[in-house]
Structures are given as C-alpha cells and as structure tokens.
Design a protein around this motif. Structure first.
Motif, PDB file in Angstrom:
ATOM      1  N   UNK A  70       0.817  -1.220   0.000  1.00 60.20           N
ATOM      2  CA  UNK A  70       0.000   0.000   0.000  1.00 60.20           C
ATOM      3  C   UNK A  70       0.849   1.268   0.000  1.00 60.20           C
ATOM      4  N   UNK A  71       0.239   2.338  -0.509  1.00 60.62           N
ATOM      5  CA  UNK A  71       0.935   3.632  -0.588  1.00 60.62           C
ATOM      6  C   UNK A  71       0.627   4.519   0.607  1.00 60.62           C
ATOM      7  N   UNK A  72      -0.424   4.215   1.354  1.00 58.98           N
ATOM      8  CA  UNK A  72      -0.783   5.001   2.534  1.00 58.98           C
ATOM      9  C   UNK A  72      -1.798   4.207   3.351  1.00 58.98           C
ATOM     10  N   UNK A  73      -2.005   4.636   4.595  1.00 56.43           N
ATOM     11  CA  UNK A  73      -2.945   3.991   5.502  1.00 56.43           C
ATOM     12  C   UNK A  73      -3.807   5.090   6.114  1.00 56.43           C
ATOM     13  N   UNK A  74      -5.118   5.018   5.908  1.00 51.07           N
ATOM     14  CA  UNK A  74      -6.032   6.034   6.430  1.00 51.07           C
ATOM     15  C   UNK A  74      -6.819   5.469   7.604  1.00 51.07           C
ATOM     16  N   UNK A  75      -6.867   6.235   8.686  1.00 48.35           N
ATOM     17  CA  UNK A  75      -7.611   5.848   9.877  1.00 48.35           C
ATOM     18  C   UNK A  75      -8.777   6.810  10.098  1.00 48.35           C
ATOM     19  N   UNK A  76      -9.975   6.493   9.609  1.00 49.95           N
ATOM     20  CA  UNK A  76     -11.149   7.278   9.978  1.00 49.95           C
ATOM     21  C   UNK A  76     -11.718   6.680  11.266  1.00 49.95           C
TER      22      UNK A  76
END
Length: 459
Positions: A70-76
C-alpha cells in the motif's frame, strides 16, 4: 494505480448479509461506523486510486506486507479515546511505528461525560500520547472530531493547529458541501425515524419510546450489534441480552416496535441514506442515526447524551435539544419549535472548507471538490453493478422460509462463536500452564543455587 489501506470493518462494495456481519463483526459493534468509512471510500477513490478495507486488522506483524502493498494507511476513527478501545489503540500504535508509508488520521474523538473535566488524569493518557506521537511521525497533523477532543490533546501536550486540527466527522462531507434540508410539516401520517442509546436518561428514553405509540408511520433504527442479533435471530445467541432489563427501550421481540414490525436494521451506508430520503423527520440520541438523514436532506433532532455526541453536534450545528429540555410532559411539537432544522446548512460551507484544507495539508488527494448534485463518482458507478443487501426487519415478520434460514444460520454462528470461545479459553489455559512451568523452572534453578551455596558453606 495507487492502493490505500483504510481502517474499516468492510468496504462499501461488500455485499454482506446480516449473518456474515454478525459472524465477523464487520460493523465494529455499531453500524454507524459504516457511515464515516463510506465517505472516505467515496471521496478518495478515483480512477487512479483504489481503497482497500483492512477489515479491522491490527497485527503489528503485518507491517512489512502493508509497506510493500500500500501507498498510505487512512484511519477514519470514531470515539477511539475510551477505556474499551485502548487495547486496540495500543496495537495500532505498535503497527504504525513499524510502517514506512504515510498514515492519516481523519477523525478521532473522545468518549467522555457530557461535561468532562479535561484535566482529570486518566489511566490511558500515556497510551493516547503514544498513539498520537506514532501518527505524527508519519503525518503532519491529526484530524479531530470536535473541540473537546482538541482540548484533551492540548492538555496532553500537543499543540492545536500544529499537531491536531478539528475537522468534525468525515461522514458529514459525504456529498461535499451539498446539504439542503427539506422543510417539515408534521402530521399524524408523517414518516418518523427514531434512534436511541441505552445509556440515555430514562426521561429521554421514555419520550422517544412514547413516540412509537403515537405515530403509525414510524420506524425504530437500531445500531448496536446485540440489536442486530435480536432483529435477525429473535434472541441473543450466547448469554443474556444486553440491556434486557432496561425500561423504555426496545430490547425484545415483545417490545412494541418489534411486535409491530417497525424495526429497520441497515447493513450498508447506501441503502440507509436512500431510505432516509423517504422520511419526514429523524429524532434520537444517536449521532450517525441523525447524520444519515441530514445527508439525505431530512430534518432531524439530535439529543446529545455525552461529550462524544455533544462536540460533533455543536461543531456541525446539528439541530439539537438537551436532555434537560425533555420531561414527562414534552411533546414532539414542543421540540420542533425549539430547533432550526436549517442550522446545519449555515455552518456546513465553512466546515467543509476547513476539512478540505486539512486534507490538502496532510497531502491526501480527493474528489470532494468535484461533488455536485446528480454527479456520480467512481465508487457510485461501481455500486450500480452491485446488489446491496436491504435492511432487515424482526424475524417474526419474515416468511417461514426466511425464518428457517435465519435460525439455521444463527445456530451455525453460535457454534462458531462457541468454538472461538473454547479456543481462546484453551489458549489462556495453555498460556497460564506455560507461566507456571516457567516459574517452576526458575524455582528449581533457585533451589539448585541455594543448595550449591549451602554445600560450599558446609565445607
């Protein structure tokens, strides 16, 4: 094509039925969690960017795989700053520390009492600090749900405007800055949607539960996992039903809304939002229970019961009344006169611009600024080819064939959960046995050394 990992229990493109959701707990115990994740998926998915759910995976050992894939990890995140979530927060902290890709927190909040003392020392303060520090090593700032959370992080030593920024809940920006609330003309035939939280004051629950007897065209929209189990199977699968002894709360098939078939449990964000377009008024103590109708343009009244709901309803200027304004003589008409249903529209543009500036600041590309009424985005185009599951009603309203299927599935789920419990119990026993074995080895080693020392002393 870029791939971004998103913390979520399921993707908006997943077509899971109630049985699978119960088995895997893809809603994180509350179906409201699907709403803010849906906004992130909808507005960050492009022709060149694919978003993938982590299905609540939080294993630090997965760090190498995540870095490579993955290129990034988003935490909503939602109300992640609470005692019950701290073990999970600690695991995510350990995972984030091992990551080399950017990590973005788009929404995190506290779950404190309605009037919290921010300066109170809490046993999880250091755990929160460690999480924030880990994120700041991979991102320039964190997005917070409201001012109470901002004040808390500032108290812990982080600087507002540099380390963290209030952005509200990303669910409110699902359709960009396009929120227009319809006018309400209440009548006996109006379609009413009611949501409730078991922890609300009894006077609030009594009022909300009373509405279910006064309006024929009314639906109760539950959100918790135990309520999904009750709706789907008719009874808890293991142990006693949570809140089973709570007065003025729909917690069994004998409750009025269950007996009358006036319960809708939604299994995905899209059908929930679509249904709310047909409703005249939503009212209750649930945050996302009232954000969903807001997105659909439906008038709503929120009754905040804690700091979690309070800070978000204040930031987004949701039409709201306090618990103190409700008593045994309160009528729905009284509350309608107290609120401005269009208040949310007056704050939304400013909040939206602040949210966009936050995304630009942390470097997340998006299509929020491309939203317009009637314009379909890439995720919505994909959804057109998918048959999403419709909301379910009480098992007692099903055909005999569906009832049989639900009961059979429930039995399988119960068996799988029982096996899991036994497996975990066995692991705990083995772990304790291992500790005892290690202690016995240490004890024997000490006895040996003592014996050697006594032997030397006796010479």
């Amino acid at each position: 094509m870029k791939k971004i990992l998103v913390r979520s229990g399921m993707s908006p493109l997943d077509t899971l039925g109630a049985d699978e959701i119960i088995k895997r707990n893809t809603i994180g115990n509350n179906v409201g969690n699907l709403i803010f994740a849906n906004s992130v998926f909808r507005n960050i998915t492009t022709d060149n960017v694919e978003l993938v759910s982590d299905y609540y995976g939080k294993n630090p050992d997965d760090a190498d795989m995540i870095n490579e894939t993955y290129d990034a990890y988003i935490f909503p995140l939602a109300n992640a700053i609470r005692p019950g979530f701290i073990p999970t927060l600690k695991k995510y902290t350990a995972l984030i520390k091992k990551l080399t890709i950017p990590v973005y927190v788009i929404g995190i909040g506290v779950q404190f009492p309605y009037e919290p003392n921010i300066k109170t020392k809490r046993p999880f303060d250091d755990d929160v600090k460690n999480f924030v520090k880990a994120v700041l090593e991979k991102s320039s700032t964190l997005g917070l749900r409201g001012q109470i959370t901002a004040d808390y992080l500032s108290h812990l030593g982080f600087k507002e405007g540099r380390d963290h920024q209030v952005i509200g809940c990303p669910s409110m920006y699902t359709f960009g800055n396009n929120i227009t609330i319809r006018n309400l003309e209440l009548s006996d035939s109006s379609s009413i949607s009611v949501n409730m939280t078991p922890k609300a004051d009894q006077k609030v629950l009594e009022f909300l539960n009373g509405l279910t007897h006064k309006f024929d065209n009314l639906n109760f929209v539950p959100q918790d996992m135990d309520e999904l189990v009750l709706t789907y199977a008719g009874a808890p699968l293991l142990g006693g039903a949570i809140n089973s002894k709570l007065a003025n709360y729909p917690n069994s098939l004998s409750s009025h809304v269950y007996k009358e078939g006036k319960v809708k449990y939604f299994l995905n964000a899209a059908t929930w939002i679509e249904h709310m377009k047909t409703v005249d008024l939503s009212i209750g103590t649930r945050l996302h229970g009232n954000i969903v109708p807001t997105l659909a343009g439906t008038p709503s009244i929120t009754i905040p019961i804690d700091a979690r709901v309070r800070e978000l309803s204040e930031y987004h200027n949701l039409p709201r009344v306090s618990s103190e304004e409700i008593n045994g003589n309160t009528r729905l008409e009284d509350l309608i006169e107290k609120v401005d249903f269009h208040s949310v529209e007056k704050s939304h543009q400013k909040n939206y611009e602040n949210f966009i500036s936050f995304l630009d600041k942390i470097g997340v590309n998006h299509i929020y600024d491309k939203n317009a009424p009637g314009v379909k985005q890439p995720l919505e185009i994909k959804l057109e080819s998918i048959q999403l599951k419709q909301p379910i009603g009480p098992i007692t309203t099903c055909s005999s064939e569906e009832m049989k299927e639900r009961l059979e599935n429930s039995f399988e789920i119960m068996l799988s959960k029982t096996e899991k419990i036994n497996e975990n119990y066995t692991k705990e026993i083995k772990a304790k046995d291992k500790k005892i074995e290690d202690l016995n080895k240490k004890l024997k080693e000490k006895e040996r050394k003592i014996a050697e020392a006594l032997n030397i002393f006796s010479r």
